[in-house]
Each structure stands twice: as C-alpha cells, then as structure tokens.
Write a protein that holds these residues in place. Sequence first.
Motif, mmCIF file in Angstrom:
data_model
loop_
_atom_site.group_PDB
_atom_site.id
_atom_site.type_symbol
_atom_site.label_atom_id
_atom_site.label_comp_id
_atom_site.label_asym_id
_atom_site.label_seq_id
_atom_site.Cartn_x
_atom_site.Cartn_y
_atom_site.Cartn_z
ATOM 1 N N MET A 7 -21.830 12.222 -22.751
ATOM 2 C CA MET A 7 -22.802 12.520 -21.741
ATOM 3 C C MET A 7 -23.807 11.849 -21.430
ATOM 4 S SD MET A 7 -21.770 16.701 -20.708
ATOM 5 C CE MET A 7 -22.652 17.196 -22.323
ATOM 6 N N ASP A 8 -24.243 11.486 -20.373
ATOM 7 C CA ASP A 8 -25.319 10.410 -20.243
ATOM 8 C C ASP A 8 -26.771 10.843 -19.517
ATOM 9 O OD1 ASP A 8 -24.389 10.095 -17.621
ATOM 10 O OD2 ASP A 8 -24.428 8.100 -17.658
ATOM 11 N N GLN A 9 -26.426 12.143 -19.202
ATOM 12 C CA GLN A 9 -27.191 12.615 -17.911
ATOM 13 C C GLN A 9 -28.577 13.351 -18.462
ATOM 14 O OE1 GLN A 9 -24.007 13.550 -18.438
ATOM 15 N NE2 GLN A 9 -23.587 15.809 -17.785
ATOM 16 N N ARG A 65 -32.036 14.699 -18.981
ATOM 17 C CA ARG A 65 -33.253 14.286 -18.300
ATOM 18 C C ARG A 65 -34.222 15.522 -18.782
ATOM 19 N NH1 ARG A 65 -30.850 10.853 -16.600
ATOM 20 N NH2 ARG A 65 -30.375 10.155 -14.709
ATOM 21 N N TYR A 115 -27.319 4.908 -24.402
ATOM 22 C CA TYR A 115 -26.022 5.578 -23.976
ATOM 23 C C TYR A 115 -24.918 4.287 -24.272
ATOM 24 C CZ TYR A 115 -21.980 7.557 -21.482
ATOM 25 O OH TYR A 115 -20.875 8.118 -21.246
ATOM 26 N N HIS A 137 -21.492 2.015 -14.955
ATOM 27 C CA HIS A 137 -22.671 1.833 -15.600
ATOM 28 C C HIS A 137 -22.977 0.844 -16.261
ATOM 29 C CE1 HIS A 137 -25.657 4.994 -17.612
ATOM 30 N NE2 HIS A 137 -25.708 3.721 -18.638
#
Length: 323
Positions: free
Chosen positions: A273-275, A277, A297, A321
């Motif tokens: 997962m790259d999300q 925040r 990532y 991406h």
Amino acid sequence: MTVDTAEDRFSPATWPAYLALLSSGELQRRVAQAYARLERCDLCARYCRVNRRQTLDGVACRTGERAVVHGYGPHCGEEDSLRGWNGSGTIFFSYCNLRCIYCQNWDVSQKGEGLEVTPETLARIMLDLQRQGCHNINLVTPSHVVPQILVATLLAAYRGLRLPLVYNTGGYDSPEALALLDGVVDIYMPDMKYGDSATAHRYSHVRGYWEANRAAVREMHRQVGDLTMDEHGLAQRGLLVRHLVLPGDLANTDKVLAFLAGEISTDTYLNLMDQYRPCYHAFEEPPLDRPLLPEEYERALRLAAQHGLHRLDRPRRVKEHFF
Ligand code: SF4
C-alpha cells in the motif's frame, strides 16, 4: 460483469468453510470455548488476562462482552478480489488492540465511536450485507471480538448466511484466537505493519509485534493456503497480506517481504500500500509527519520483485503510478 443468479452464487461449490462446522456441531462448541476465553482474555497477543464479562479495567481493547460496531455496508475501496462488482460486505468494529499513532480511523479505533450490538444484531447485519449482494463478510479490526463474531456467524448461518468471512486484522492475533477460527474463516487478510518489534512498540504501542505477527501469518497460511479466486476473480479462500509502506522505511519493508517470500510463499497475494498520509499523532513524529515519497514506494515494488513476490494487488494502479 453480470451478477450470478442466487443458485449459482450459493452453490455447494462456493459454500464457506463454517457450514461444515455448523452441521457437525463444532461451530457451537467454538462459541462456548471463545466465550470462556473472554473470562481470562487471551484473544489477542496482548494477553490482558482480564475477565471482560465483569470489568473493563485492564482491558486494552476497551470492549466487554458485546462488540461495538461503528458501521457497515458494501465497500468498493477494498482489493479487487474482495470488492468485485457489488462490494465487500464490510463491518467496522470499534476499538482496536493496537495504538498506531498514525491511525486514519482513530475516532473509531481509539475513541470507540459506535454502538454496542447484541449477537442477534450482528447476525442481522451479516444477513443484510448478503441481501445487498455483497461478495463476502469483511470483518474490519476483528481480533478483540472473536467470540462475538463466532456467535453471530452461528446465528446467521442457521438463517442462510453463505458468504465467506474475511478476517481483516492488524495482525496482532494470538494462537488461541486463531485456533478458534480454524475452519471458520476462509480469507485471512492480516497487516504486516513492521519488520521489527522495537519500531512497533514505538509507533503502535505493542510488545513483540514482529514475533506475534509472523506466528499469526504462518498459522493463517497453514489454515487456508495461498489465495484462490473463482472464474470472476473473486477471492474464495486463502491468505491476502497488506503492507503499508511507511516514510523513512519505518515499516522495514525488506524484512517483511523476505519473510513472506522465504517462509510463507512467493505466491502470497500482496497488497503493497502506497497511501500513507500523516494523521492523528503522526505530525509529532518525523518522518511520519509527511506523505510517502514516490521513490520510497518504487523501492518497495522493486524489493517485492527481487524477492519473487509476483501476486501484487491492482497491478494496473502500480503501472499508472510509474508509467
Ligand atoms: S482482546 Fe486483546 S486487548 Fe482485548 S482484552 Fe483480550 S488480550 Fe486484551
């Protein structure tokens, strides 16, 4: 994509594992065993050993005999193999056995926003999600409510529940709880949050995460194997691992991926997962006070490829991406 007829959808070939335990009487026995464990709780790797039927003092997950539910409904933001075309039937449990300082749902996981539900109500929620056409029952943050899930599954299965259970966990589960779930859960979806326990202690306030998490993932894989899907690409049974890449490599991604490839399987279905925040208390702890960088990532993806982990979720999104 067309939706299957009810007969197709619930043909014996796709029946969930818990139906066999229902007919043998074993599911009822598991419910009794699980509620007995509530009285000296060892249902997650915290091992509070408190009687949750009598008190909340010393109960790290702050949940007593009844589960607290924040909400439920079809969820289309999950992995492709879970959301399908009608959504994953998600039930969000309040409270958590982890204390991640960057939790995106801290109002639910730490403040416990939600309503206490009876087993009857939880069973009705499961059946309602099935009526809405969801492809599975996705139990979010379930580790501290295993008895409540088992009894609701028993009640719902008597009344026609035929969807597989997805155990969507932070991965700090005890062997005692996983033994209760053997033959009940079809799809295990654990996080592997960190590759070492000192970092887990600092950012999620738990002891021995790396050891407990590896033991849990090994046991989950022993029970259900690698993820299998039907002809529509819907998850049927198996292990699906989530790993959130953290800024500054705090998650120790290489170690996690090396474990999966070396000790579980290079066929492990992996959501890298790259999300990330920053939220909640993350602003006080650099480098968690910034989003993940694209090159961080990219490095994680390269590591997955180097370890031979080839079943990544949403390869299209990965492609977008970078290309
Ligand atoms: S589920 Fe975990 S956190 Fe909750 S009381 Fe039991 S051992 Fe403690």
